[in-house]
Design a protein around this motif. Structure first.
Motif, mmCIF file in Angstrom:
data_model
loop_
_atom_site.group_PDB
_atom_site.id
_atom_site.type_symbol
_atom_site.label_atom_id
_atom_site.label_comp_id
_atom_site.label_asym_id
_atom_site.label_seq_id
_atom_site.Cartn_x
_atom_site.Cartn_y
_atom_site.Cartn_z
ATOM 1 N N ALA A 417 0.767 -1.164 -0.032
ATOM 2 C CA ALA A 417 -0.008 0.041 -0.126
ATOM 3 C C ALA A 417 0.776 1.252 0.194
ATOM 4 N N PRO A 418 1.811 1.438 0.854
ATOM 5 C CA PRO A 418 2.784 2.734 0.737
ATOM 6 C C PRO A 418 3.513 2.917 -0.539
ATOM 7 N N LEU A 419 3.723 1.846 -1.428
ATOM 8 C CA LEU A 419 4.547 1.838 -2.262
ATOM 9 C C LEU A 419 3.660 2.189 -3.250
ATOM 10 N N LEU A 420 2.478 2.040 -3.557
ATOM 11 C CA LEU A 420 1.642 2.195 -4.595
ATOM 12 C C LEU A 420 1.197 3.533 -4.296
ATOM 13 N N ALA A 421 0.998 4.262 -3.057
ATOM 14 C CA ALA A 421 0.605 5.474 -2.710
ATOM 15 C C ALA A 421 1.788 6.453 -3.297
ATOM 16 N N ARG A 422 3.139 5.862 -3.100
ATOM 17 C CA ARG A 422 4.308 6.557 -3.824
ATOM 18 C C ARG A 422 4.224 6.699 -5.216
ATOM 19 N N VAL A 423 3.869 5.597 -5.893
ATOM 20 C CA VAL A 423 3.769 5.687 -7.482
ATOM 21 C C VAL A 423 2.694 6.825 -7.762
ATOM 22 N N ASP A 424 1.596 6.949 -6.978
ATOM 23 C CA ASP A 424 0.637 8.024 -7.305
ATOM 24 C C ASP A 424 1.207 9.432 -7.176
ATOM 25 N N ARG A 425 1.950 9.570 -6.031
ATOM 26 C CA ARG A 425 2.505 10.685 -5.828
ATOM 27 C C ARG A 425 3.712 11.058 -6.725
ATOM 28 N N LEU A 426 4.523 10.106 -7.372
ATOM 29 C CA LEU A 426 5.892 10.494 -8.338
ATOM 30 C C LEU A 426 4.908 10.812 -9.802
ATOM 31 N N ALA A 427 3.859 10.142 -9.808
ATOM 32 C CA ALA A 427 3.212 10.441 -11.224
ATOM 33 C C ALA A 427 2.546 11.862 -10.990
ATOM 34 N N GLY A 428 2.065 12.076 -9.833
ATOM 35 C CA GLY A 428 1.250 13.636 -9.798
ATOM 36 C C GLY A 428 2.341 14.652 -9.875
ATOM 37 N N GLU A 429 3.471 14.485 -9.586
ATOM 38 C CA GLU A 429 4.719 15.470 -9.788
ATOM 39 C C GLU A 429 5.302 15.259 -10.927
ATOM 40 N N ALA A 430 4.718 14.569 -12.075
ATOM 41 C CA ALA A 430 5.393 14.509 -13.375
ATOM 42 C C ALA A 430 6.631 13.620 -13.292
ATOM 43 N N ARG A 431 7.098 12.698 -12.271
ATOM 44 C CA ARG A 431 8.213 12.155 -12.270
ATOM 45 C C ARG A 431 7.961 10.822 -12.921
ATOM 46 N N TYR A 432 7.445 10.656 -13.870
ATOM 47 C CA TYR A 432 6.867 9.312 -14.580
ATOM 48 C C TYR A 432 7.817 8.148 -14.611
ATOM 49 N N GLU A 433 8.875 8.566 -15.054
ATOM 50 C CA GLU A 433 10.234 7.596 -14.975
ATOM 51 C C GLU A 433 10.292 6.728 -13.697
#
Length: 611
Positions: A417-433
C-alpha cells in the motif's frame, strides 16, 4: 505403322508444369492499425501495389475509420491521428473495393500473418468471404535467402536500403507497400539462379525439407500413437532433445518434414541415431516426465527447464535482526522464502521494493544483542532503524519484519500500500520514469507472492486424487503428494473410478524430502496446478487441507492486470517470430541450378520477374 501416325514424345518445359512468375500478378499489401491484435484493434490505413512482370499496374490506398480512438503512441509512429480518419470510410465499406483490386492475384506482405490476419478478421466481422488465394511472406523469403553477413536482420527498414528500394518505409501503408515491392523484386532475383521460376516453386520454398532431415525419416518408424515423451539420442546414446506430445507419432514425424524450420532442430536431427518413445497415461504425466528428464540429463538442444536448481529465492534470514538475501535453495527453518524468481534481476527488483517499504537493515554481518556498532548512511536517511546501535530493540525490529512475513504468507497489502501511494505521488509530480520503475518493482514483488502462495497451497497437501474426462467416456487420473505427481492412469469407460484409483494409490511413489519443503520442482507443481484448474477437473479425494490463505493478492489483482496490459501496449506490433537471419541458413534447393547465387544483387529491374 505409317510415319505420320507415330506418336511423338517431347520434353515439357517448366512453363508446362507451373505458372511462370512472369505471368503472375502480385498484390503487395501493407496495413496500419491501432495495435497488434485484430481481437481488440482495427485497421486505420490500407495500401497496396499491383505488379505483373516487374511492372506496377495499379495502386490502392485509403484511410479507414477504425471506430475507436487511435492511441497517441500509434499516432507518433504512423502520423495517422483520429482527426485524419474521422471522415474516412469504415472497413466494411473499404473491403469490397480492396478484394476486387486483389482478385486473382497472389498476396504479398512483409510479416504476412500480421497484415493478412487483420484482413481476414475484418472480412469475418463484415460478413465477407475471404478469397482462397496464395500468399508470399517477404520476411520469410529473406530469412531463407540472405545470411547475417549480408543483413543483420530481416526487417523491412533493413531490407529496403539493401535492395536499393526507390521508396523508404515510413510506417504509412502505401510507402511501405512500395518498398516491399522492391524487396520482393530483389528476392526474386536471388531465386533466378536457383532455378525457381514458377509460382508453385516460390510458394513451396518454405516447405522444402533439409536433406539431412529427410535422410533420418526412418527414425520415426515404430513410434506409437497417443500421449508421451520422446527422446532423440545421439551417437553415444546420449539424450540430445526431450519433448512431449499428445500424439507421439505425429509429433516425431514432424521433425523430418518441412514444418520444422528451426536451425538447431535440423542440427539435432542430423546428429540423432535413434528416437526413444515413452508412452504416458495422459498429457499431465507426459509433461511432468519431460520436465524430470530435462532436469536429469540437461540435453544440449533443450532450452527450457534444464537447470531448475538455478531458481532464485528471496530469504528473510532467521536471526535476531533478520535481513533479506537472494539464495538458490529453500531450506525449512532457515527463514521466510519468497519466490521463485526467473533471474537475479527480478529477485533484486523485489528486494528493492521491500526496502522501499520497510526499514529493514541492508548490512550483511550478523548483529549481536550486546555488541553495538555505529550507524550507516541508511539510518541517517531514515531507511533503517539502526538496530546495530541499540536504537531499535529486537521487539521493535520484529514488528517491521512481521510485515514481510505476513505479506509472503497471506496478505501483501500492508507491504504494498505505501509503495502504490508513492507511485501515485511520483506520477502527480510528473516524475513518470521514477513512478514506472517503482510500479514495475511492485509488480515483480506481487507476482512472486502470488506464485509462492499458489505453490505452498499445493505443497502442504499430503495427498490428493484428481480426475478429469478423457473425451472418450473414461477418466484421466492423477495422484499428487506434496505438489509432486506420484501416479497417473486412465480409467476406461465403464470402469469404476474409485476401484481403479485404489490400485493406483497403492503403487504410487512416496516423495522424499523434509516435511514442509517442496517435494517437486517448481515447474512440476505449476503443471499440476494448471491441470487442476482446467475445466472438468474434479477433486476425488484429499488428505489434509487444500485451501488458499485469505485474502492473498485478491485486492491487488486489478493493479497487476493494469501493469500486464501496459506491458502489451508498449509494443503493439510485437511479432513473436525472429526477424534475424540465420548464420548458416538452409539454402534453397534449386531445380535448375547446382550452385546458389554468387553474391548480392541490388537494384530493381523489370526483367527480373521474367525468369
Amino acid at each position: 505403322m505409317p510415319a505420320s501416325t507415330t506418336p511423338r514424345h517431347q520434353q515439357i518445359t517448366i512453363d508446362d508444369v507451373g505458372t511462370p512468375l512472369s505471368e503472375v500478378t502480385f498484390v503487395v499489401v501493407d496495413l496500419e492499425t491501432t495495435g497488434g491484435s485484430p481481437k481488440d484493434c482495427a485497421i486505420t490505413e490500407i495500401g497496396a501495389v499491383k505488379v505483373r512482370g516487374g511492372v506496377v499496374v495499379g495502386e490502392f490506398q485509403t484511410l479507414v475509420d477504425p471506430g475507436q480512438e487511435i492511441p497517441p503512441y500509434i499516432s507518433v509512429l504512423t502520423g495517422i491521428t483520429s482527426t485524419m480518419v474521422a471522415s474516412a470510410p469504415r472497413i466494411a465499406a473499404v473491403l469490397p473495393a480492396f478484394l476486387e483490386f486483389a482478385r486473382g492475384a497472389v498476396l504479398v506482405a512483409h510479416n504476412a500473418p500480421f497484415d493478412l490476419g487483420f484482413l481476414k478478421a475484418a472480412c469475418a466481422e463484415s460478413g465477407l468471404l475471404w478469397p482462397a488465394c496464395a500468399s508470399v511472406d517477404t520476411a520469410v523469403l529473406a530469412r531463407r535467402l540472405l545470411t547475417r553477413d549480408e543483413v543483420p536482420n530481416c526487417k523491412l527498414s533493413t531490407l529496403a536500403p539493401y535492395f536499393s528500394a526507390t521508396t523508404s518505409p515510413t510506417h504509412r501503408a502505401l510507402d511501405d507497400a512500395r518498398a516491399t515491392v522492391d524487396v520482393l523484386h530483389g528476392l526474386l532475383e536471388r531465386l533466378g539462379p536457383l532455378g525457381v521460376s514458377c509460382l508453385e516453386e516460390l510458394t513451396g520454398i518454405n516447405r522444402q525439407v533439409d536433406p539431412r532431415r529427410r535422410q533420418k525419416r526412418h527414425l520415426a518408424a515404430g513410434v506409437p500413437e497417443g500421449p508421451g515423451v520422446y527422446v532423440f539420442r545421439g551417437p553415444r546414446d546420449e539424450p540430445l532433445y526431450v519433448g512431449t506430445s499428445t500424439d507421439l507419432r505425429t509429433r516425431v514425424r514432424s521433425y523430418f518434414s518441412a514444418g520444422e524450420q528451426r536451425r538447431r532442430m535440423t542440427e539435432m536431427v542430423a546428429l540423432a541415431e535413434r528416437v526413444e518413445a515413452l508412452p504416458c497415461a495422459h498429457g499431465l504425466e507426459a509433461a511432468v516426465r519431460e520436465l524430470r528428464l530435462i532436469a536429469e540429463h540437461k540435453p544440449r538442444y533443450n532450452r527450457r527447464s534444464r537447470f531448475p536448481e538455478r531458481a532464485l529465492w528471496v530469504r528473510l534470514t532467521n536471526e535476531h535482526f533478520p535481513r533479506l538475501s537472494v539464495v538458490r535453495r529453500v531450506r525449512p527453518g532457515a527463514g521466510v522464502f519468497l519466490g521463485p524468481f526467473p533471474d537475479r534481476r527480478a529477485a533484486e527488483a523485489a528486494v528493492a521494493a521491500v526496502h522501499e517499504a520497510l526499514p529493514l537493515r541492508q548490512c550483511t554481518p550478523r548483529l549481536s544483542l550486546t555488541v553495538l556498532g555505529s550507524a550507516c548512511a541508511l539510518a541517517d536517511m531514515g531507511r533503517c532503524g539502526a538496530p546495530c546501535t541499540g536504537a531499535q530493540s529486537k521487539e521493535e525490529y520484529a514488528t517491521v519484519a512481521e510485515v514481510f512475513r505476513a505479506a509472503v504468507d497471506s496478505d501483501p497489502h500492508a507491504l504494498v500500500a505505501p509503495l502504490l501511494a508513492r507511485v501515485d505521488r511520483l506520477a502527480g509530480e510528473a516524475r513518470y520514469e521514477d513512478a514506472a520503475v517503482l510500479r514495475d518493482r511492485v509488480a515483480v514483488l506481487l507476482r512472486a507472492v502470488r506464485r509462492r502462495q499458489r505453490l505452498e497451497n499445493l505443497a502442504r497437501v499430503p495427498e490428493m486424487a484428481l480426475a478429469r474426462p478423457d473425451g472418450a467416456g473414461g477418466w484421466e487420473l492423477a495422484v499428487v503428494r506434496r505438489g509432486r505427481l506420484v501416479a497417473a492412469s486412465v480409467a476406461a469407460r465403464g470402469v469404476p473410478v474409485r476401484a481403479h484409483l485404489a490400485g493406483l494409490l497403492a503403487t504410487a511413489e512416496t516423495p522424499a524430502g523434509p516435511a514442509g519443503e517442496l517435494a517437486a520442482s517448481v515447474d512440476e507443481t505449476e503443471l499440476v496446478l494448471r491441470w487442476m484448474e482446467e475445466p472438468g477437473t474434479r477433486l476425488v479425494d484429499v488428505e489434509g487441507t487444500l485451501a488458499s490463505r485469505a485474502p492473498g493478492i485478491g485486492r491487488l489483482a486489478a493493479f497487476l492486470a493494469r501493469v500486464e496490459a501496459g506491458r502489451v501496449s508498449t509494443d503493439p506490433f510485437a511479432d513473436g517470430r525472429s526477424l534475424g537471419t540465420r548464420a548458416r541458413p538452409e539454402r534453397v534447393a534449386g531445380t535448375g541450378a547446382r550452385h546458389p547465387a554468387s553474391g548480392p544483387t541490388r537494384g530493381r529491374r523489370a526483367a527480373s520477374i521474367a525468369l
